[in-house]
Design a protein around this motif. Structure first.
Motif, mmCIF file in Angstrom:
data_model
loop_
_atom_site.group_PDB
_atom_site.id
_atom_site.type_symbol
_atom_site.label_atom_id
_atom_site.label_comp_id
_atom_site.label_asym_id
_atom_site.label_seq_id
_atom_site.Cartn_x
_atom_site.Cartn_y
_atom_site.Cartn_z
ATOM 1 N N TRP A 35 -17.037 5.293 16.435
ATOM 2 C CA TRP A 35 -17.483 5.042 17.658
ATOM 3 C C TRP A 35 -18.302 3.761 18.019
ATOM 4 O O TRP A 35 -19.127 3.136 17.183
ATOM 5 N N TYR A 65 -24.615 1.871 26.024
ATOM 6 C CA TYR A 65 -25.486 2.695 26.608
ATOM 7 C C TYR A 65 -26.373 1.840 27.948
ATOM 8 O O TYR A 65 -26.908 0.817 27.645
ATOM 9 N N PRO A 102 -24.549 9.246 20.118
ATOM 10 C CA PRO A 102 -23.146 9.497 20.457
ATOM 11 C C PRO A 102 -22.584 10.934 20.646
ATOM 12 O O PRO A 102 -23.356 11.816 19.851
ATOM 13 N N ALA A 103 -22.191 11.499 21.693
ATOM 14 C CA ALA A 103 -21.368 12.710 21.810
ATOM 15 C C ALA A 103 -20.523 12.878 20.734
ATOM 16 O O ALA A 103 -19.823 11.711 20.397
ATOM 17 N N GLU A 158 -21.034 2.305 21.521
ATOM 18 C CA GLU A 158 -21.542 2.629 22.613
ATOM 19 C C GLU A 158 -22.200 1.455 23.360
ATOM 20 O O GLU A 158 -22.993 0.594 22.757
ATOM 21 N N ALA A 186 -23.547 3.201 29.456
ATOM 22 C CA ALA A 186 -22.355 3.890 29.381
ATOM 23 C C ALA A 186 -21.990 4.741 28.644
ATOM 24 O O ALA A 186 -22.557 4.917 27.616
ATOM 25 N N ASN A 187 -20.669 5.667 28.873
ATOM 26 C CA ASN A 187 -20.767 6.636 27.825
ATOM 27 C C ASN A 187 -20.241 5.886 26.506
ATOM 28 O O ASN A 187 -19.573 4.944 26.737
ATOM 29 N N PRO A 188 -20.312 6.594 25.320
ATOM 30 C CA PRO A 188 -19.545 6.228 24.218
ATOM 31 C C PRO A 188 -18.260 6.393 24.293
ATOM 32 O O PRO A 188 -17.576 6.989 24.948
ATOM 33 N N PRO A 196 -21.500 17.142 24.897
ATOM 34 C CA PRO A 196 -21.671 16.326 25.817
ATOM 35 C C PRO A 196 -22.959 15.232 25.378
ATOM 36 O O PRO A 196 -23.593 15.577 24.287
ATOM 37 N N LEU A 197 -23.061 14.172 26.049
ATOM 38 C CA LEU A 197 -23.960 13.086 25.756
ATOM 39 C C LEU A 197 -25.290 13.535 26.048
ATOM 40 O O LEU A 197 -25.319 13.974 27.219
ATOM 41 N N HIS A 198 -26.246 13.685 25.279
ATOM 42 C CA HIS A 198 -27.733 14.189 25.803
ATOM 43 C C HIS A 198 -28.726 13.389 24.742
ATOM 44 O O HIS A 198 -28.451 12.774 23.722
#
Length: 238
Positions: free
Chosen positions: A111, A115, A21-22, A113, A117-119, A37-39
């Motif tokens: 959070w 994935y 998660p970002a 997620e 898709a964005n968290p 940022p998500l990475h």
């Protein structure tokens, strides 16, 4: 292939890493926050915990007490979570609590997620989390590519539940700590309890044990206890 170091008891293996998660960039108590940022941590080795592998996984759940983390640097961040998929697959359905040190102090945020898709981050005012809180997380497959993700903070008296759809393999189920930057805050010892997969003990699936490493081991995953439903994560270094 993006990989993280894994420690099977007693055999070592490697597998694909998961986008973590970002995380929130500031500690300001505001309704809307900016996020890192998500990475992927490409050089990774950033998972600690256990991953059950196979096929047809339908549920995973675990409980933990949110750690009173100490930030070593503003690069530190990590999250305990539970999820289905992610270990060697291109999707993941997961939920947990992130701890971010980018402000210089630990900031906790719930959070989930689905994935790739964005968290999605839960409002810190509606769903607050602090060190010492008792957290229970679960992900359940409901059929027809539908998942129910549930997170409860019994110390604060809230529960968040959402249902999402994602076509996935259901080839693994995990109870994990993760740092996408490969830099853990000092969380001391975090204990996972009541860890189950498909309604049975996590240990009954002979899961892969994982130790996060970024040049040297950053945390140590303890042996499964309590009938295969509990284990500890012990901080070693950033």
């Amino acid at each position: 292939m993006r990989r993280f170091l894994s420690r099977v008891v007693p055999v070592a293996v490697a597998a694909a890493a998961l986008a973590a998660p970002a995380l929130p960039a500031t500690a300001a108590a505001a309704p809307e926050l900016s996020f890192r940022p998500l990475h992927y941590n490409i050089n990774g080795y950033n998972w600690g915990g256990y991953a059950a592998t196979g096929s047809g996984f339908t549920s995973v759940a675990a409980t933990w007490t949110e750690a009173n983390a100490t930030c070593n640097s503003t690069n530190d961040l990590y999250a305990p979570w539970v999820g289905i998929d992610g270990y060697g697959s291109s999707t993941v359905e997961q939920t947990g609590v992130a701890t971010d040190c980018s402000s210089g102090s630990p900031v906790h945020q719930a959070w989930y997620e689905m994935y790739p898709a964005n968290p999605v981050y839960l409002s810190r005012s509606s769903y607050p989390v602090s060190a010492g809180d008792h957290i229970t997380a679960s992900v359940t497959y409901a059929g027809s590519s539908k998942y129910t993700l549930k997170l409860t903070d019994s110390s604060r008296g809230w529960t968040y539940t959402t249902s999402k759809t994602l076509s996935s393999q259901r080839a693994s189920a995990e109870v994990i700590i993760e740092s996408p930057t490969g830099a853990y805050p000092n969380f001391g010892t975090l204990n996972f309890t009541s860890a189950t997969v498909n309604g049975s003990s996590l240990g009954s699936f002979g899961p892969v044990a994982l130790d996060p490493s970024n040049g040297a081991y950053e945390a140590r995953t303890g042996a499964l206890g309590s009938g295969g439903t509990s284990f500890s994560e012990t901080y070693l270094r950033e």
